[in-house]
Motif scaffolding. Structure first.
Motif, PDB file in Angstrom:
ATOM      1  N   LEU A  47       0.832  -1.201   0.000  1.00 56.27           N
ATOM      2  CA  LEU A  47       0.000   0.000   0.000  1.00 56.27           C
ATOM      3  C   LEU A  47       0.866   1.251   0.000  1.00 56.27           C
ATOM      4  O   LEU A  47       0.530   2.264  -0.616  1.00 56.27           O
ATOM      5  N   LEU A  48       1.994   1.181   0.714  1.00 54.87           N
ATOM      6  CA  LEU A  48       2.904   2.320   0.794  1.00 54.87           C
ATOM      7  C   LEU A  48       3.743   2.451  -0.470  1.00 54.87           C
ATOM      8  O   LEU A  48       4.070   3.561  -0.903  1.00 54.87           O
ATOM      9  N   LEU A  49       4.087   1.303  -1.079  1.00 56.54           N
ATOM     10  CA  LEU A  49       4.986   1.296  -2.236  1.00 56.54           C
ATOM     11  C   LEU A  49       4.239   1.034  -3.533  1.00 56.54           C
ATOM     12  O   LEU A  49       4.817   0.542  -4.502  1.00 56.54           O
ATOM     13  N   GLY A  50       2.968   1.349  -3.555  1.00 53.34           N
ATOM     14  CA  GLY A  50       2.161   1.063  -4.734  1.00 53.34           C
ATOM     15  C   GLY A  50       2.444   1.974  -5.915  1.00 53.34           C
ATOM     16  O   GLY A  50       2.154   1.621  -7.056  1.00 53.34           O
ATOM     17  N   GLY A  51       2.987   3.136  -5.653  1.00 54.24           N
ATOM     18  CA  GLY A  51       3.256   4.078  -6.734  1.00 54.24           C
ATOM     19  C   GLY A  51       2.200   5.165  -6.807  1.00 54.24           C
ATOM     20  O   GLY A  51       1.285   5.235  -5.978  1.00 54.24           O
ATOM     21  N   ARG A  52       2.312   6.000  -7.827  1.00 53.10           N
ATOM     22  CA  ARG A  52       1.405   7.137  -7.975  1.00 53.10           C
ATOM     23  C   ARG A  52       0.432   6.911  -9.135  1.00 53.10           C
ATOM     24  O   ARG A  52       0.584   5.983  -9.923  1.00 53.10           O
ATOM     25  N   GLY A  53      -0.548   7.789  -9.208  1.00 53.15           N
ATOM     26  CA  GLY A  53      -1.480   7.753 -10.322  1.00 53.15           C
ATOM     27  C   GLY A  53      -2.493   6.630 -10.220  1.00 53.15           C
ATOM     28  O   GLY A  53      -2.665   5.992  -9.173  1.00 53.15           O
ATOM     29  N   GLU A  54      -3.177   6.386 -11.361  1.00 49.35           N
ATOM     30  CA  GLU A  54      -4.226   5.366 -11.379  1.00 49.35           C
ATOM     31  C   GLU A  54      -3.663   3.969 -11.147  1.00 49.35           C
ATOM     32  O   GLU A  54      -4.294   3.139 -10.491  1.00 49.35           O
ATOM     33  N   ARG A  55      -2.479   3.712 -11.687  1.00 57.50           N
ATOM     34  CA  ARG A  55      -1.895   2.394 -11.500  1.00 57.50           C
ATOM     35  C   ARG A  55      -1.569   2.148 -10.029  1.00 57.50           C
ATOM     36  O   ARG A  55      -1.834   1.064  -9.494  1.00 57.50           O
ATOM     37  N   GLY A  56      -1.016   3.145  -9.350  1.00 56.29           N
ATOM     38  CA  GLY A  56      -0.750   3.005  -7.924  1.00 56.29           C
ATOM     39  C   GLY A  56      -2.017   2.793  -7.133  1.00 56.29           C
ATOM     40  O   GLY A  56      -2.056   1.986  -6.188  1.00 56.29           O
ATOM     41  N   ALA A  57      -3.091   3.498  -7.503  1.00 53.92           N
ATOM     42  CA  ALA A  57      -4.370   3.333  -6.810  1.00 53.92           C
ATOM     43  C   ALA A  57      -4.913   1.928  -7.002  1.00 53.92           C
ATOM     44  O   ALA A  57      -5.446   1.315  -6.054  1.00 53.92           O
ATOM     45  N   SER A  58      -4.778   1.371  -8.220  1.00 55.55           N
ATOM     46  CA  SER A  58      -5.276   0.008  -8.463  1.00 55.55           C
ATOM     47  C   SER A  58      -4.456  -1.021  -7.702  1.00 55.55           C
ATOM     48  O   SER A  58      -5.006  -2.023  -7.219  1.00 55.55           O
TER      49      SER A  58
END
Length: 397
Positions: free
Chosen positions: A31-42
């Motif tokens: 959850l912390l290292l998911g990244g940014r933007g829509e891809r990180g949210a998914s």
């Protein structure tokens, strides 16, 4: 044998907690290292949704380990809990913060609130396995003497071996979670998420392997007896099995065989009669009657717990709790009746095993009688499980 059997229960519970709850901690890290933007949210939504059905159930094993240790080996438990009170307290705070954050996430109303809650959950998912790992490191490096708060309050867990094992706990959790989440993404048919967690699984696996190999240098300098113990007897076999399973997992993940990789990854992470310096298992064990009661309670509870958890994980792995899962048609009363009725020989056999096991453990004093009693209780657990499981699974047939 009776004095050692609870230790077997404790070790089995620890393996299950590391493999199951460890993956939950790792999902929190992503959850912390998911990244940014829509891809990180998914990525974050997938990690959150995948752990939803099982994250509370996995903590059953931590409660089990603590309860059995406290009951069966009170001197050992008291020495460990008092000397290592600080990391235990940190781990408890982390578990509470994880639970609160997970519950609060459903009530967030803005992206900022969501980020705050996810960050709190991720930090708790990092701190908790690290703190529990330092506890293992303090015990393994023989920094916990016998007695109430007899060891140093900080150096007992803030030392090279404890920090190493705490770090390995965090990295291994991230590795397990990435493998499991890649398999879940494959099941729901999301190729983009599958690739995202495949890359994370390969990266985390390499980091975990490198940390484990580098950690041998730390052990050689800080815990010499532990270092040499790893290269003798059963410990060497476990070390080799872990390395082979980890290598096999990376190969399976690279070839996108994620379901098989679930189990090899679990084996890689999972894999002395002396508990503390000067304290043997026999010396730490509780009185005979307490041990008999404990063994009976654990095996009787196992006959109920394992069918329940088996049903939960079966439904989870088959996608019954996925957000887009198709509605399940409940069985008719006639189907349930056919699945739960019939000859009750298994129930009578389970009762016979239970009576024989309790009787031999209480009435006899010979080691061979205790051995037969323990085997009878295991027979009770197995036959009761086989009798209860069809009924538990009847609603899912």
């Amino acid at each position: 044998m009776l004095q050692t059997l609870p230790l077997v229960f404790v070790l089995a519970g620890l393996v299950l907690y590391v493999v199951l709850a460890g993956a939950d901690f790792g999902a929190g890290l992503w959850l912390l290292l998911g990244g940014r933007g829509e891809r990180g949210a998914s990525v974050r939504e997938h990690a959150h949704d995948s752990m939803a059905p099982v994250w509370e159930a996995n903590h059953v094993w931590l409660i089990f380990v603590l309860t059995v240790t406290w009951t069966a080996y009170p001197t050992f438990f008291g020495s460990v809990a008092s000397t290592l009170a600080v990391p235990f307290f940190i781990a408890a705070l982390g578990i509470i913060l994880r639970g609160a954050s997970y519950a609060l996430r459903a009530g967030t109303t803005s992206p900022r609130e969501l980020r705050t809650v996810d960050t709190a959950f991720a930090i708790a998912s990092l701190v908790t396995p690290f703190a529990l790992g330092t506890v293992v490191g303090g015990i393994a490096s023989q920094r916990v003497p016998i007695g109430n708060a007899a060891g140093h309050l900080f150096s007992s867990w803030l030392n090279p071996t404890s920090i190493l094992i705490g770090t390995l706990a965090v990295v291994s959790s991230a590795y397990l979670a990435a493998v499991y989440l890649a398999a879940d993404a494959t099941r729901v048919g999301d190729r983009e998420l599958e690739e995202a967690f495949r890359a994370r699984a390969l990266g985390a696996g390499v980091v975990a392997g490198a940390a484990a190999l580098g950690g041998l240098i730390v052990l050689h300098g800080d815990a010499h007896s532990l270092f040499h113990g790893l290269f003798r007897g059963a410990a060497l076999g476990a070390l080799i099995a872990s390395g082979l399973a980890g290598t096999a997992t990376l190969a399976l993940v690279s070839r996108r065989h994620f379901e098989a990789a679930r189990y090899s990854a679990a084996l890689a992470v999972a894999s002395y009669p002396t508990l503390l310096p000067g304290l043997s298992v026999d010396g730490a064990a509780a009185p005979h009657d307490t041990l008999v009661t404990l063994v009976v309670a654990v095996l009787a509870g196992g006959a109920l717990l394992f069918p329940s958890l088996g049903l939960l994980f079966s439904l989870t792995l088959r996608g019954r709790f996925d957000p887009n899962a198709e509605p399940h048609t409940p069985p008719t009363p006639a189907q349930v009746l056919r699945a739960t009725t019939g000859p009750r020989f298994g129930a009578r056999l389970a009762v016979a095993f239970l009576i024989a096991g309790v009787g031999l453990l209480n009435a006899a004093s010979a080691p061979w009688a205790h051995a037969i009693g323990v085997v009878s209780l295991f027979g009770f657990m197995i036959t009761a499980f086989l009798e209860i499981a069809p009924q538990a699974l009847a609603g899912d047939s």
